[in-house]
Scaffold this motif. Structure first.
Motif, mmCIF file in Angstrom:
data_model
loop_
_atom_site.group_PDB
_atom_site.id
_atom_site.type_symbol
_atom_site.label_atom_id
_atom_site.label_comp_id
_atom_site.label_asym_id
_atom_site.label_seq_id
_atom_site.Cartn_x
_atom_site.Cartn_y
_atom_site.Cartn_z
ATOM 1 N N LEU A 117 0.863 -1.187 0.000
ATOM 2 C CA LEU A 117 0.000 0.000 0.000
ATOM 3 C C LEU A 117 0.897 1.233 0.000
ATOM 4 O O LEU A 117 1.769 1.377 0.858
ATOM 5 N N VAL A 169 1.007 5.303 0.311
ATOM 6 C CA VAL A 169 0.184 6.373 0.867
ATOM 7 C C VAL A 169 0.853 7.726 0.646
ATOM 8 O O VAL A 169 2.034 7.911 0.968
ATOM 9 N N SER A 178 -0.435 12.184 0.562
ATOM 10 C CA SER A 178 -1.554 13.128 0.654
ATOM 11 C C SER A 178 -1.688 13.985 -0.610
ATOM 12 O O SER A 178 -2.673 14.689 -0.788
ATOM 13 N N VAL A 187 -0.619 10.682 -6.266
ATOM 14 C CA VAL A 187 -1.452 9.475 -6.191
ATOM 15 C C VAL A 187 -2.067 9.163 -7.562
ATOM 16 O O VAL A 187 -2.174 7.985 -7.941
ATOM 17 N N ARG A 217 -1.481 5.564 -9.430
ATOM 18 C CA ARG A 217 -2.544 4.686 -9.952
ATOM 19 C C ARG A 217 -2.282 4.339 -11.421
ATOM 20 O O ARG A 217 -2.514 3.209 -11.847
ATOM 21 N N ARG A 257 -1.222 -0.913 -4.384
ATOM 22 C CA ARG A 257 -2.438 -0.096 -4.211
ATOM 23 C C ARG A 257 -2.009 1.295 -3.767
ATOM 24 O O ARG A 257 -1.062 1.439 -2.984
ATOM 25 N N ALA A 258 -2.680 2.317 -4.261
ATOM 26 C CA ALA A 258 -2.352 3.700 -3.900
ATOM 27 C C ALA A 258 -3.513 4.313 -3.135
ATOM 28 O O ALA A 258 -4.680 4.104 -3.478
ATOM 29 N N LEU A 259 -3.185 5.079 -2.095
ATOM 30 C CA LEU A 259 -4.205 5.709 -1.260
ATOM 31 C C LEU A 259 -3.827 7.166 -1.025
ATOM 32 O O LEU A 259 -2.714 7.463 -0.578
ATOM 33 N N GLN A 260 -4.760 8.077 -1.341
ATOM 34 C CA GLN A 260 -4.531 9.486 -1.027
ATOM 35 C C GLN A 260 -5.066 9.752 0.370
ATOM 36 O O GLN A 260 -6.279 9.690 0.608
ATOM 37 N N SER A 261 -4.174 10.018 1.296
ATOM 38 C CA SER A 261 -4.580 10.215 2.687
ATOM 39 C C SER A 261 -3.429 10.803 3.477
ATOM 40 O O SER A 261 -2.262 10.638 3.126
ATOM 41 N N VAL A 295 -4.883 6.809 7.998
ATOM 42 C CA VAL A 295 -4.886 5.490 7.348
ATOM 43 C C VAL A 295 -5.291 4.432 8.378
ATOM 44 O O VAL A 295 -4.943 4.530 9.562
#
Length: 209
Positions: free
Chosen positions: A99, A101, A103, A108, A112, A124-128, A133
């Motif tokens: 993962l 992460v 912001s 992000v 992706r 997997r990419a997460l904008q946070s 998280v």
């Protein structure tokens, strides 16, 4: 020799010097990632490193240098930026869930696209923000985005009991060690030699009780 061939030779020589073992298709995928990053960088300014040779050393080889210390089947790369070290680590170990992460929305979006185009089924990419998280991970990587105290204060909840946090630093962070919070223990600090990278590189290995 084409530019890609020259970069392939440079990357393969660096991987051999690091003594890490990668899947058969890893070198071509790492070079595809570098090309994608270079293309996006001209429009989105994802990294200050623009020279192709330096991208190989300061991005790819610098990320691969920590492979011997990565553990577990789940990894979170916090403050990953354009996927460093997350994407090289995901390419290096297809069975590990990674993962990434950040912001920053532009970064992000790039991540992706990289995951899609490189067919990184384990990425997997997460904008946070890090502190928002959820979940726990057996291994966490972070490339010097803050002090050890701040990193663990914001993201320590994500590290599974017995898990390992790998903090990538430049100079030896002696003055930061007292700030490591209770429940976490500095297990080792390794001086890393990254082929083609001048200056100090250190990896701080922190274990959660």
């Amino acid at each position: 020799m084409t530019t890609r061939e020259a970069l392939k030779f440079q990357l393969e020589r660096g991987i051999a010097a690091l003594r890490v073992t990668l899947p058969e298709d890893a070198v071509s995928r790492l070079l595809d990632y570098r090309e994608l990053l270079e293309r996006w960088n001209s429009a989105y300014n994802l990294t200050a490193v623009r020279n192709a040779d330096e991208m190989v050393t300061r991005h790819l080889l610098d990320s691969l240098a920590i492979i011997p210390f990565v553990e577990g089947r789940t990894l979170a790369d916090l403050g990953t930026g354009p996927g460093l070290p997350g994407i090289p680590l995901a390419i290096a170990e297809p069975a590990r869930e990674v993962l990434m992460v950040d912001s920053n929305g532009k970064k992000v979006r790039f991540l992706r696209e990289a995951i899609r185009s490189l067919k990184l089924t384990n990425g997997r990419a997460l904008q946070s923000r890090v502190e928002e998280v959820e979940g726990t991970y057996e291994c966490i990587t972070a490339r010097a985005f803050a002090s050890l105290a701040d990193m663990l204060g914001w993201g320590g909840h994500l590290l599974a009991p017995g898990g390992v946090w790998l903090a990538m630093k430049g100079k030896h962070p002696a003055e930061e060690l007292d700030g490591v919070p209770d429940g976490f223990k500095v297990e080792a600090i390794h001086a890393l030699t990254v082929p083609g990278v001048e200056g100090e590189r250190h990896l701080v290995v922190i274990r959660r009780d």
